[in-house]
Design a protein around this motif. Structure first.
Motif, PDB file in Angstrom:
ATOM      1  N   GLU A 158       2.067  -0.987  22.183  1.00  0.00           N
ATOM      2  CA  GLU A 158       2.696   0.274  21.771  1.00  0.00           C
ATOM      3  C   GLU A 158       3.752   0.029  20.695  1.00  0.00           C
ATOM      4  N   LYS A 159       4.495  -1.045  20.849  1.00  0.00           N
ATOM      5  CA  LYS A 159       5.520  -1.372  19.867  1.00  0.00           C
ATOM      6  C   LYS A 159       4.894  -1.663  18.506  1.00  0.00           C
ATOM      7  N   GLU A 160       3.838  -2.477  18.492  1.00  0.00           N
ATOM      8  CA  GLU A 160       3.182  -2.825  17.230  1.00  0.00           C
ATOM      9  C   GLU A 160       2.595  -1.591  16.568  1.00  0.00           C
ATOM     10  N   ALA A 161       1.979  -0.724  17.370  1.00  0.00           N
ATOM     11  CA  ALA A 161       1.410   0.508  16.825  1.00  0.00           C
ATOM     12  C   ALA A 161       2.503   1.396  16.242  1.00  0.00           C
ATOM     13  N   ARG A 162       3.653   1.451  16.914  1.00  0.00           N
ATOM     14  CA  ARG A 162       4.762   2.279  16.428  1.00  0.00           C
ATOM     15  C   ARG A 162       5.309   1.747  15.106  1.00  0.00           C
ATOM     16  N   LEU A 163       5.468   0.424  15.012  1.00  0.00           N
ATOM     17  CA  LEU A 163       6.007  -0.167  13.790  1.00  0.00           C
ATOM     18  C   LEU A 163       5.072   0.042  12.605  1.00  0.00           C
ATOM     19  N   ILE A 164       3.767  -0.102  12.839  1.00  0.00           N
ATOM     20  CA  ILE A 164       2.792   0.155  11.780  1.00  0.00           C
ATOM     21  C   ILE A 164       2.846   1.623  11.384  1.00  0.00           C
ATOM     22  N   SER A 165       2.964   2.505  12.375  1.00  0.00           N
ATOM     23  CA  SER A 165       3.008   3.941  12.105  1.00  0.00           C
ATOM     24  C   SER A 165       4.228   4.310  11.270  1.00  0.00           C
ATOM     25  N   GLU A 166       5.365   3.675  11.557  1.00  0.00           N
ATOM     26  CA  GLU A 166       6.586   3.961  10.802  1.00  0.00           C
ATOM     27  C   GLU A 166       6.449   3.538   9.346  1.00  0.00           C
ATOM     28  N   THR A 167       5.841   2.376   9.115  1.00  0.00           N
ATOM     29  CA  THR A 167       5.606   1.929   7.735  1.00  0.00           C
ATOM     30  C   THR A 167       4.603   2.836   7.044  1.00  0.00           C
ATOM     31  N   ARG A 168       3.573   3.237   7.774  1.00  0.00           N
ATOM     32  CA  ARG A 168       2.561   4.151   7.211  1.00  0.00           C
ATOM     33  C   ARG A 168       3.205   5.464   6.782  1.00  0.00           C
ATOM     34  N   GLU A 169       4.058   6.003   7.637  1.00  0.00           N
ATOM     35  CA  GLU A 169       4.721   7.267   7.333  1.00  0.00           C
ATOM     36  C   GLU A 169       5.603   7.147   6.093  1.00  0.00           C
ATOM     37  N   ALA A 170       6.222   5.975   5.927  1.00  0.00           N
ATOM     38  CA  ALA A 170       7.122   5.765   4.790  1.00  0.00           C
ATOM     39  C   ALA A 170       6.374   5.551   3.477  1.00  0.00           C
ATOM     40  N   LEU A 171       5.187   4.934   3.520  1.00  0.00           N
ATOM     41  CA  LEU A 171       4.515   4.501   2.295  1.00  0.00           C
ATOM     42  C   LEU A 171       3.373   5.393   1.820  1.00  0.00           C
ATOM     43  N   VAL A 172       2.543   5.866   2.750  1.00  0.00           N
ATOM     44  CA  VAL A 172       1.328   6.582   2.342  1.00  0.00           C
ATOM     45  C   VAL A 172       1.690   7.839   1.552  1.00  0.00           C
ATOM     46  N   GLY A 173       1.024   7.973   0.418  1.00  0.00           N
ATOM     47  CA  GLY A 173       1.295   9.097  -0.463  1.00  0.00           C
ATOM     48  C   GLY A 173       2.327   8.793  -1.534  1.00  0.00           C
ATOM     49  N   GLU A 174       2.981   7.628  -1.420  1.00  0.00           N
ATOM     50  CA  GLU A 174       3.987   7.217  -2.405  1.00  0.00           C
ATOM     51  C   GLU A 174       3.373   6.234  -3.398  1.00  0.00           C
ATOM     52  N   ASN A 175       4.048   6.055  -4.521  1.00  0.00           N
ATOM     53  CA  ASN A 175       3.622   5.051  -5.478  1.00  0.00           C
ATOM     54  C   ASN A 175       3.895   3.659  -4.926  1.00  0.00           C
ATOM     55  N   MET A 176       3.080   2.711  -5.339  1.00  0.00           N
ATOM     56  CA  MET A 176       3.253   1.333  -4.887  1.00  0.00           C
ATOM     57  C   MET A 176       4.652   0.835  -5.244  1.00  0.00           C
ATOM     58  N   PRO A 177       5.427   0.362  -4.235  1.00  0.00           N
ATOM     59  CA  PRO A 177       6.779  -0.135  -4.519  1.00  0.00           C
ATOM     60  C   PRO A 177       6.747  -1.400  -5.374  1.00  0.00           C
TER      61      PRO A 177
END
Length: 219
Positions: free
Chosen positions: A57-76
Motif C-alpha cells: 500500500e505504501k509503494e502504491a501510494r508513493l507511485i500515485s503521489e508522483t503520478r499525480e504530480a507529473l502526469v500532464g506536465e512537461n518533462m522536468p
C-alpha cells in the motif's frame, strides 16, 4: 530513509501530539509547553478503519503521489552527471518517447529489475524511443559503476549527485519509471517496466490509428 518514509514518520509524530477533547467541549492544544484553551464543539475522533499501512500500500501510494504530480506536465529538467553506456541530451530526446527509470544502487527491487530493463533496451531502444536510468538515492551513488559492471547493465545510466533531479521529478520510491510522450508531456508513472510497456503499446497503437486516418483523409 526515502522521502515517503520521512513523511510517514511525521504523520505518526503529529498523531501523538494530537488534540485532546474534553467533556465540556473545551479543546486543549499543547505547543512548546504552553496550553491554549479554546471553546469548541466536542467531537469524538473518527476511528480509522486501518491504522497500519502495508508495504504494498505504501509503494502504491508513493507511485500515485508522483503520478499525480507529473502526469500532464512537461518533462522536468535533468541535473545529472557521470554517464555510463552512452550520454543522453535534450536534443536526442526531442520528438521521441522517453522512458526514465529512477533507481538506487542499494535497492533490491531496482537491482532485480535490471534483466527486464536490459530486455526492454534491446527490444525498444533506437528510432523513436530513448531509455535511461538515473541513480538518484542519497546512498551509494558512488557504487553505480560497480553495479553496472556486476549486473551487466546495458542501457545508459547516470548519477543525480545533488538529488536535484529526484526533487524536480518528485520521486519518492525506487524504482520509479516515467514515460514522456514525443511532445514532451509526461503521460505515465509506474513501478515496473512491464506497466510502462503496456502504456507505450496502447499509445503507439492509438497513434498508428490516427496516422492511418490522416493518411486516408489525404487520399
Amino acid at each position: 530513509m526515502d522521502f515517503g518514509a520521512k513523511r510517514w514518520a511525521c504523520v505518526l509524530l503529529l498523531g501523538v501530539m494530537g488534540f485532546a477533547v474534553t467533556e465540556l467541549g473545551y479543546v486543549a492544544a499543547a505547543a512548546e509547553g504552553e496550553v491554549e484553551v479554546r471553546r469548541g464543539k466536542a467531537e469524538r475522533p473518527k476511528e480509522k478503519e486501518d491504522e497500519k499501512e502495508t508495504e504494498e500500500e505504501k509503494e502504491a501510494r508513493l507511485i500515485s503521489e508522483t503520478r499525480e504530480a507529473l502526469v500532464g506536465e512537461n518533462m522536468p529538467r535533468l541535473y545529472v552527471k557521470d554517464w555510463i553506456n552512452g550520454r543522453m541530451s535534450r536534443g536526442l530526446m526531442e520528438g521521441k518517447f522517453v522512458v526514465v527509470q529512477f533507481w538506487a544502487a542499494w535497492c533490491s527491487d531496482s537491482l532485480n529489475a535490471i534483466p527486464a530493463n536490459n530486455e526492454f533496451w534491446k527490444d525498444y531502444h533506437g528510432g523513436r524511443l530513448v531509455f535511461f536510468g538515473i541513480c538518484s538515492s542519497d546512498r551509494d551513488q558512488d557504487k553505480m559503476k560497480e553495479v553496472v559492471k556486476e549486473s551487466n547493465i546495458r542501457y545508459p545510466v547516470v548519477k543525480d549527485p545533488e538529488l536535484k533531479t529526484m526533487r524536480a521529478w518528485e520521486i519518492e520510491r525506487w524504482p520509479t519509471y516515467v514515460l514522456v510522450a514525443p511532445d514532451g508531456e509526461v503521460v505515465a508513472v509506474e513501478g515496473s517496466i512491464e506497466l510502462i510497456i503496456k502504456k507505450l503499446s496502447e499509445m503507439t497503437r492509438l497513434q498508428g490509428k490516427m496516422e492511418n486516418i490522416e493518411a486516408e483523409k489525404k487520399q
